[in-house]
Structures are given as structure tokens and as C-alpha cells.
Design an enzyme around this catalytic site. Structure first.
Site, PDB file in Angstrom:
ATOM      1  N   SER A 133       0.847  -1.167  -0.006  1.00 55.98           N
ATOM      2  CA  SER A 133      -0.014   0.034  -0.024  1.00 55.98           C
ATOM      3  C   SER A 133       0.835   1.106  -0.034  1.00 55.98           C
ATOM      4  O   SER A 133       2.193   1.337   0.487  1.00 55.98           O
ATOM      5  CB  SER A 133      -0.907  -0.103   1.156  1.00 55.98           C
ATOM      6  N   TYR A 157      -1.470  -0.965  10.750  1.00 54.07           N
ATOM      7  CA  TYR A 157      -1.694  -1.594   9.563  1.00 54.07           C
ATOM      8  C   TYR A 157      -0.676  -1.312   8.404  1.00 54.07           C
ATOM      9  O   TYR A 157      -0.105  -2.293   7.837  1.00 54.07           O
ATOM     10  CB  TYR A 157      -2.967  -1.001   8.962  1.00 54.07           C
ATOM     11  N   LYS A 161       2.488  -3.847   6.434  1.00 56.48           N
ATOM     12  CA  LYS A 161       2.536  -3.891   5.135  1.00 56.48           C
ATOM     13  C   LYS A 161       4.123  -3.762   5.167  1.00 56.48           C
ATOM     14  O   LYS A 161       4.845  -4.445   4.089  1.00 56.48           O
ATOM     15  CB  LYS A 161       1.984  -2.801   4.196  1.00 56.48           C
ATOM     16  N   PHE A 186      -2.217   2.790  -4.632  1.00 60.81           N
ATOM     17  CA  PHE A 186      -2.729   3.997  -4.142  1.00 60.81           C
ATOM     18  C   PHE A 186      -4.096   3.791  -3.565  1.00 60.81           C
ATOM     19  O   PHE A 186      -4.787   3.004  -2.901  1.00 60.81           O
ATOM     20  CB  PHE A 186      -2.345   5.332  -5.173  1.00 60.81           C
ATOM     21  N   ASN A 207     -13.649   4.514   4.353  1.00 59.26           N
ATOM     22  CA  ASN A 207     -12.985   5.013   3.228  1.00 59.26           C
ATOM     23  C   ASN A 207     -13.830   6.149   2.387  1.00 59.26           C
ATOM     24  O   ASN A 207     -15.269   6.044   2.468  1.00 59.26           O
ATOM     25  CB  ASN A 207     -12.419   3.993   2.156  1.00 59.26           C
TER      26      ASN A 207
HETATM   27  P1  NAD Z   1     -10.985  -7.119   1.581  1.00 59.90           P
HETATM   28  O1  NAD Z   1     -11.171  -6.911   3.126  1.00 59.90           O
HETATM   29  O2  NAD Z   1     -12.193  -6.926   0.604  1.00 59.90           O
HETATM   30  O3  NAD Z   1     -10.234  -8.450   1.038  1.00 59.90           O
HETATM   31  C1  NAD Z   1      -9.555  -9.058   1.926  1.00 59.90           C
HETATM   32  C2  NAD Z   1      -9.802 -10.569   1.971  1.00 59.90           C
HETATM   33  O4  NAD Z   1      -9.002 -11.170   2.957  1.00 59.90           O
HETATM   34  C3  NAD Z   1     -11.052 -10.683   2.548  1.00 59.90           C
HETATM   35  O5  NAD Z   1     -12.026 -11.530   1.574  1.00 59.90           O
HETATM   36  C4  NAD Z   1     -11.087 -11.493   3.797  1.00 59.90           C
HETATM   37  O6  NAD Z   1     -12.059 -12.276   4.115  1.00 59.90           O
HETATM   38  C5  NAD Z   1      -9.505 -12.172   3.599  1.00 59.90           C
HETATM   39  N1  NAD Z   1      -9.019 -12.399   4.881  1.00 59.90           N
HETATM   40  C6  NAD Z   1      -8.815 -11.453   5.711  1.00 59.90           C
HETATM   41  N2  NAD Z   1      -8.091 -12.260   7.000  1.00 59.90           N
HETATM   42  C7  NAD Z   1      -7.937 -13.468   6.485  1.00 59.90           C
HETATM   43  C8  NAD Z   1      -7.144 -14.762   7.055  1.00 59.90           C
HETATM   44  N3  NAD Z   1      -6.604 -14.566   8.210  1.00 59.90           N
HETATM   45  N4  NAD Z   1      -7.042 -15.670   6.274  1.00 59.90           N
HETATM   46  C9  NAD Z   1      -7.624 -15.821   5.157  1.00 59.90           C
HETATM   47  N5  NAD Z   1      -8.316 -14.795   4.532  1.00 59.90           N
HETATM   48  C10 NAD Z   1      -8.564 -13.489   5.147  1.00 59.90           C
HETATM   49  O7  NAD Z   1      -9.942  -5.855   1.073  1.00 59.90           O
HETATM   50  P2  NAD Z   1      -9.587  -5.508  -0.194  1.00 59.90           P
HETATM   51  O8  NAD Z   1      -9.596  -4.058  -0.377  1.00 59.90           O
HETATM   52  O9  NAD Z   1      -9.582  -6.416  -1.157  1.00 59.90           O
HETATM   53  O10 NAD Z   1      -7.792  -5.418   0.088  1.00 59.90           O
HETATM   54  C11 NAD Z   1      -6.926  -6.517  -0.331  1.00 59.90           C
HETATM   55  C12 NAD Z   1      -5.516  -6.343   0.079  1.00 59.90           C
HETATM   56  O11 NAD Z   1      -5.113  -4.978  -0.679  1.00 59.90           O
HETATM   57  C13 NAD Z   1      -5.350  -6.201   1.478  1.00 59.90           C
HETATM   58  O12 NAD Z   1      -4.174  -6.961   1.773  1.00 59.90           O
HETATM   59  C14 NAD Z   1      -5.230  -4.764   1.608  1.00 59.90           C
HETATM   60  O13 NAD Z   1      -4.592  -4.366   2.824  1.00 59.90           O
HETATM   61  C15 NAD Z   1      -4.561  -4.053   0.494  1.00 59.90           C
HETATM   62  N6  NAD Z   1      -4.753  -2.907   0.216  1.00 59.90           N
HETATM   63  C16 NAD Z   1      -6.203  -2.424  -0.197  1.00 59.90           C
HETATM   64  C17 NAD Z   1      -6.433  -1.152  -0.192  1.00 59.90           C
HETATM   65  C18 NAD Z   1      -7.724  -0.475  -0.500  1.00 59.90           C
HETATM   66  O14 NAD Z   1      -8.043   0.809  -0.310  1.00 59.90           O
HETATM   67  N7  NAD Z   1      -8.760  -1.505  -0.628  1.00 59.90           N
HETATM   68  C19 NAD Z   1      -5.236  -0.164  -0.603  1.00 59.90           C
HETATM   69  C20 NAD Z   1      -3.898  -0.731  -0.691  1.00 59.90           C
HETATM   70  C21 NAD Z   1      -3.692  -2.201   0.086  1.00 59.90           C
HETATM   71  C1  WQD Z   2      -9.486   9.533   1.051  1.00 58.58           C
HETATM   72  C2  WQD Z   2      -9.577  11.165   1.405  1.00 58.58           C
HETATM   73  C3  WQD Z   2      -9.732  11.733   3.795  1.00 58.58           C
HETATM   74  C4  WQD Z   2     -13.821   9.581   4.576  1.00 58.58           C
HETATM   75  C5  WQD Z   2      -6.568   4.536   3.220  1.00 58.58           C
HETATM   76  C6  WQD Z   2      -5.692   3.975   4.014  1.00 58.58           C
HETATM   77  C7  WQD Z   2      -4.714   3.307   3.041  1.00 58.58           C
HETATM   78  C8  WQD Z   2      -5.063   2.574   1.704  1.00 58.58           C
HETATM   79  C9  WQD Z   2      -6.481   3.269   1.376  1.00 58.58           C
HETATM   80  C10 WQD Z   2      -5.220   0.291   2.483  1.00 58.58           C
HETATM   81  C11 WQD Z   2      -8.835  11.747   2.713  1.00 58.58           C
HETATM   82  C12 WQD Z   2     -11.026  11.990   3.044  1.00 58.58           C
HETATM   83  C13 WQD Z   2     -12.462  10.192   4.008  1.00 58.58           C
HETATM   84  C14 WQD Z   2     -14.638  10.675   4.925  1.00 58.58           C
HETATM   85  C15 WQD Z   2     -13.381  12.406   4.212  1.00 58.58           C
HETATM   86  N1  WQD Z   2      -5.867   1.456   2.293  1.00 58.58           N
HETATM   87  N2  WQD Z   2     -12.288  11.572   3.797  1.00 58.58           N
HETATM   88  N3  WQD Z   2     -14.309  11.816   4.663  1.00 58.58           N
HETATM   89  O1  WQD Z   2      -7.000   7.668   3.794  1.00 58.58           O
HETATM   90  O2  WQD Z   2      -5.989   8.048   1.513  1.00 58.58           O
HETATM   91  O3  WQD Z   2      -5.983   5.784   2.554  1.00 58.58           O
HETATM   92  O4  WQD Z   2      -7.358   3.551   2.234  1.00 58.58           O
HETATM   93  O5  WQD Z   2      -4.011   0.216   2.332  1.00 58.58           O
HETATM   94  O6  WQD Z   2      -3.752   2.685   3.683  1.00 58.58           O
HETATM   95  O7  WQD Z   2      -5.068   4.843   4.871  1.00 58.58           O
HETATM   96  O8  WQD Z   2      -8.263   6.632   2.053  1.00 58.58           O
HETATM   97  O9  WQD Z   2     -10.633   6.733   1.206  1.00 58.58           O
HETATM   98  O10 WQD Z   2      -9.908   6.981   3.861  1.00 58.58           O
HETATM   99  O11 WQD Z   2      -9.515   8.846   2.415  1.00 58.58           O
HETATM  100  O12 WQD Z   2     -13.222  13.624   3.892  1.00 58.58           O
HETATM  101  O13 WQD Z   2     -15.533  10.271   5.580  1.00 58.58           O
HETATM  102  O14 WQD Z   2     -10.902  11.448   1.836  1.00 58.58           O
HETATM  103  O15 WQD Z   2      -9.601  12.652   4.571  1.00 58.58           O
HETATM  104  O16 WQD Z   2      -8.443  12.911   2.539  1.00 58.58           O
HETATM  105  P1  WQD Z   2      -6.897   7.310   2.262  1.00 58.58           P
HETATM  106  P2  WQD Z   2      -9.676   7.419   2.451  1.00 58.58           P
END
Ligand code: NAD
Ligand code: WQD
Length: 355
Positions: A133, A157, A161, A186, A207
Site C-alpha cells: 500500500s 496496519y 505492510k 494508491f 473510506n
Molecule cells: P477485503 O477485505 O475486501 O479483502 C481481503 C480478503 O482477505 C477478505 O476476503 C477477507 O475475508 C480475507 N482475509 C482476511 N483475513 C484473512 C485470514 N486470516 N485468512 C484468510 N483470508 C483472510 O480488502 P481489499 O480491499 O480487497 O484488500 C485486499 C488487500 O489489498 C489487503 O491486503 C489490503 O491491505 C490491500 N490494500 C487495499 C487497499 C484498499 O484501499 N482497498 C489499498 C492498499 C492495499
Molecule cells: C481519502 C480522502 C480523507 C472519509 C486509506 C488507507 C490506505 C489505503 C487506502 C489500504 C482523505 C477524506 C475520507 C470521509 C473524508 N488502504 N475522507 N471523509 O486515507 O487516503 O487511505 O485507504 O492500504 O492505507 O489509509 O483513503 O478513502 O479513507 O480517504 O473527507 O468520510 O478522503 O481525509 O483525504 P486514505 P480514504
């Protein structure tokens, strides 16, 4: 992957029932890979996997109901199945929750990844793409962010990562058979254009975009914008929102690339463009034709003013770049929301759960 057979190989997606995993499953199947999914369904359900099959017309080869904290169960999966490469998406992802429950985060994310690497090693499967991330960049000194920026995490968190990335780098340094790609996402948003799969957060979304979508449809009253006094064009936070289908295609490019890299490589997956909170509110208003009421609130602790990628490395080396803009992101998020007002849950199920 499996060039000897003339076709592509078997890819196991951990966390494959989740938001990003399901979209990756679609693009991998469409690219000719055979896809297996492993998930403990702690933040997802099996219906999402059926939906992948409805989109591609091809069901997922195998589904393992396994928790990555369970080392013995992981070993069994790798012993009994030929896995050519893994996309590791499984894990917990809520920043605020990770501050309150760090042990759960270290256990699911870090110990889970360690178990996975050990199980893969034992089975001789040494190719992995990891869901990292942009959070590992912390508050960047400038933008756009290139992959060589210093890493600094601000919450548990993010540290999971960072530690997993470091562990994978060490593993690849020690054994040249390991091929590792750390993908730093991102802000993934949007959904598949069919509206069959999408983001389905439980409870009130943390989010921005899932929150905004629920305001547009009237399930939530109004958005609170977390601060309008940042040093940005309109004062609200700026992020690099990337369409989840573009992100998923980046995974196909990464899996393809696993064959030809040495050791470990890291890529940003972003568009290279920043949009503010108010830009996104406006884009959702236009896509949905609905009002998105908002109020300005205080800053959210830990938020950075501006974060967007330099996406040149992925373009040059993976021959991948994001194609879809904020318009498509909002249209597809809205389409998914309208077609699935309760996500993957049925009305009846929800009513039952309330009793
Ligand atoms: P998500 O929660 O929809 O998907 C994660 C999946 O992992 C889920 O289906 C959950 O049931 C499964 N899981 C959790 N713990 C587990 C365990 N102990 N054993 C087996 N399965 C398990 O989330 P997502 O948004 O699809 O994210 C996927 C990956 O991408 C995550 O590692 C997250 O940290 C990373 N990521 C997500 C974002 C984002 O904004 N969505 C941004 C950057 C990185
Ligand atoms: C986006 C923008 C908030 C909610 C997070 C994690 C990051 C990654 C992605 C996993 C920011 C603003 C948000 C609301 C708002 N996840 N906001 N009102 O914080 O960039 O990233 O998700 O890896 O690790 O930190 O994403 O969608 O939470 O926020 O004003 O109710 O929206 O302040 O500027 P963020 P976000």
C-alpha cells in the site's frame, strides 16, 4: 506461467473473495490463467466468487476455506495442489481498527504472510505478488511519489505492510529462486462495469468513496469532509484514486512479469493524478445525478494532505498504465451500488440478521 504446457499457469489468490481479489480473479481468468481462491471469509462471502464466474463464464478452479493463520491448513493446500504463483491479498485493512487491535493485525497480516511464505517454500512455489500500500510512504516529502522514496509508517496496519515487504525482500535476497513483486496500491475505487462485483464494506465505510456512494443513494445522510484547511488547491485532501479494474490488470502484468525478474521488485499502482475530496464529491454527483450533501469537519488524525504516485516505473517495466478516469470510477461504483443496494447480502438475510 507454465510455458511448457503452452498455456498459462495456476494462480492462487489469497483473500480472493474480497474487493480487490475478485476483480483480480476476473482479469486473470480473462488473461488465460487458472484461478484458485483461498479465503477465511472474515470480510467477504462466497457469493462474490460465484459472481466472478458469472462475469467470465468460467468458474473458479478451487476455493479453499482456509485462514492464513492456520499453518497446517496452508501446508495442505500447497501440498495437494500445483500452484505456480500466488497473489497475496488476504489480510485486515482498517487503519483505525489496527490502532485499537494491533495484535490482530500482526497476527492476520504478518504471521499470516510468514505462514504463507513457509508453506510456499516447502512446496517449491516461489513466486508471489503482494498487496502492499502507498501507506508505507507515510507523509511524503514531495509528490509525485517514486518507489525509492523513504518508507515511514504511521499506524500498525501500515507497519504490517512494511514488515511483510521487508520480509519478502530478505527472502528473495537469500534465495534466487524467489521472485517477489510488491505492489503499492494508491486508492482503489469503482467496480467491474457489469455491477456484479464491487466493494462491500460491512457497517459504516471508513473510506471516502464507499461513503460518498452511500450518501448519493440516501443510505447515509451526509458526508463529513475531514478538513478543508490543507495546503491543497481547495483545502481538502488529495489522493490518487485508481479504478479497481485498472488495478486488477496491473496484477496480471505483475504475474506475467514474475517470470523475468531477478529477486524482488516494487511498483506503484496509481494513475499519477491527484483529486481532492470535493473533486470526488462532484464526480459522484455527476455520475449518479443525485445530491451528495456534505459538511466540513475537523481533520482525521493520521491523514496526509497530498498523496499521488509517479506511475512511470510500472508503465516502463510492466507495460501497464491506468486507463480509466474518475468519471468511470464513479459511474461503476454507482452502478454496483444501485444493482446491489445491500452489497452481496439479500434483503431477507438482513431482516433475519436484525431479529
Ligand atoms: P477485503 O477485505 O475486501 O479483502 C481481503 C480478503 O482477505 C477478505 O476476503 C477477507 O475475508 C480475507 N482475509 C482476511 N483475513 C484473512 C485470514 N486470516 N485468512 C484468510 N483470508 C483472510 O480488502 P481489499 O480491499 O480487497 O484488500 C485486499 C488487500 O489489498 C489487503 O491486503 C489490503 O491491505 C490491500 N490494500 C487495499 C487497499 C484498499 O484501499 N482497498 C489499498 C492498499 C492495499
Ligand atoms: C481519502 C480522502 C480523507 C472519509 C486509506 C488507507 C490506505 C489505503 C487506502 C489500504 C482523505 C477524506 C475520507 C470521509 C473524508 N488502504 N475522507 N471523509 O486515507 O487516503 O487511505 O485507504 O492500504 O492505507 O489509509 O483513503 O478513502 O479513507 O480517504 O473527507 O468520510 O478522503 O481525509 O483525504 P486514505 P480514504
Amino acid at each position: 506461467l507454465n510455458l511448457r504446457g503452452g498455456g498459462k499457469g495456476n494462480v492462487l489468490i489469497t483473500g480472493g473473495a474480497g474487493y480487490i481479489g475478485t476483480h483480480c480473479a476476473v482479469t486473470l481468468q480473462e488473461a488465460g490463467y487458472t484461478v484458485m481462491i483461498l479465503d477465511n471469509f472474515s470480510n467477504s462471502c462466497k457469493k462474490s466468487i460465484e459472481r466472478v464466474g458469472e462475469i467470465t463464464g468460467k468458474s473458479i478452479e478451487k476455493v479453499f476455506d482456509v485462514d492464513i493463520r492456520d499453518k497446517a491448513a496452508l501446508d495442505k493446500v500447497f501440498k495437494e495442489n500445483k500452484v505456480d504463483a500466488v497473489i497475496h491479498c488476504a489480510g485486515l485493512k482498517a487503519v483505525g481498527e489496527s490502532v485499537r487491535e494491533p495484535i490482530a493485525y500482526y497476527e492476520n497480516n504478518f504471521v499470516g504472510a510468514l505462514n504463507l511464505i513457509k508453506a510456499m517454500s516447502a512446496a517449491g512455489c516461489k513466486k508471489i505478488v503482494f498487496s502492499s500500500s502507498a501507506t508505507v510512504y507515510g507523509n511524503p516529502a514531495k509528490v509525485p511519489i517514486t518507489e525509492d522514496f523513504p518508507l515511514q509508517c504511521t499506524n500498525p496496519y501500515g507497519r504490517t505492510k512494511f514488515f511483510i515487504e521487508e520480509m519478502l525482500r530478505d527472502v528473495a535476497n537469500a534465495d534466487p529462486e524467489w521472485k517477489v513483486i510488491n505492489l503499492r496500491y494508491f486508492n482503489p475505487v469503482g467496480a467491474h462495469s457489469s455491477g456484479k462485483i464491487g466493494e462491500d464494506p460491512s457497517g459504516i465505510p471508513n473510506n471516502l468513496m464507499p461513503y460518498v456512494t452511500k450518501v448519493a443513494i440516501g443510505k447515509l445522510e451526509k458526508l463529513t469532509v475531514f478538513g478543508d484547511d490543507y495546503d491543497t488547491p481547495d483545502g481538502t485532501g488529495v489522493r490518487d484514486y485508481i479504478h479497481v479494474m485498472d488495478l486488477a490488470k496491473g496484477h496480471v502484468a505483475a504475474v506475467d512479469k514474475l517470470f523475468s525478474i531477478e529477486g524482488e521488485v516494487v511498483y506503484n499502482l496509481g494513475t499519477g493524478h491527484g483529486y481532492s475530496v470535493l473533486d470526488m464529491v462532484k464526480a459522484m454527483k455527476e455520475a449518479s445525478g443525485r445530491e451528495v450533501p456534505y459538511v466540513i469537519g475537523p481533520r482525521r488524525s493520521g491523514d496526509v494532505p497530498t498523496c499521488y504516485a509517479d506511475a512511470a516505473k510500472a508503465k516502463q517495466e510492466l507495460h501497464w498504465e491506468a486507463k480509466l478516469g474518475v468519471k468511470e470510477m464513479c459511474q461503476d461504483a454507482w452502478n454496483w451500488q444501485c444493482k446491489n443496494p445491500n452489497g452481496y447480502r439479500e434483503e431477507a438475510e438482513l431482516a433475519g440478521a436484525k431479529k
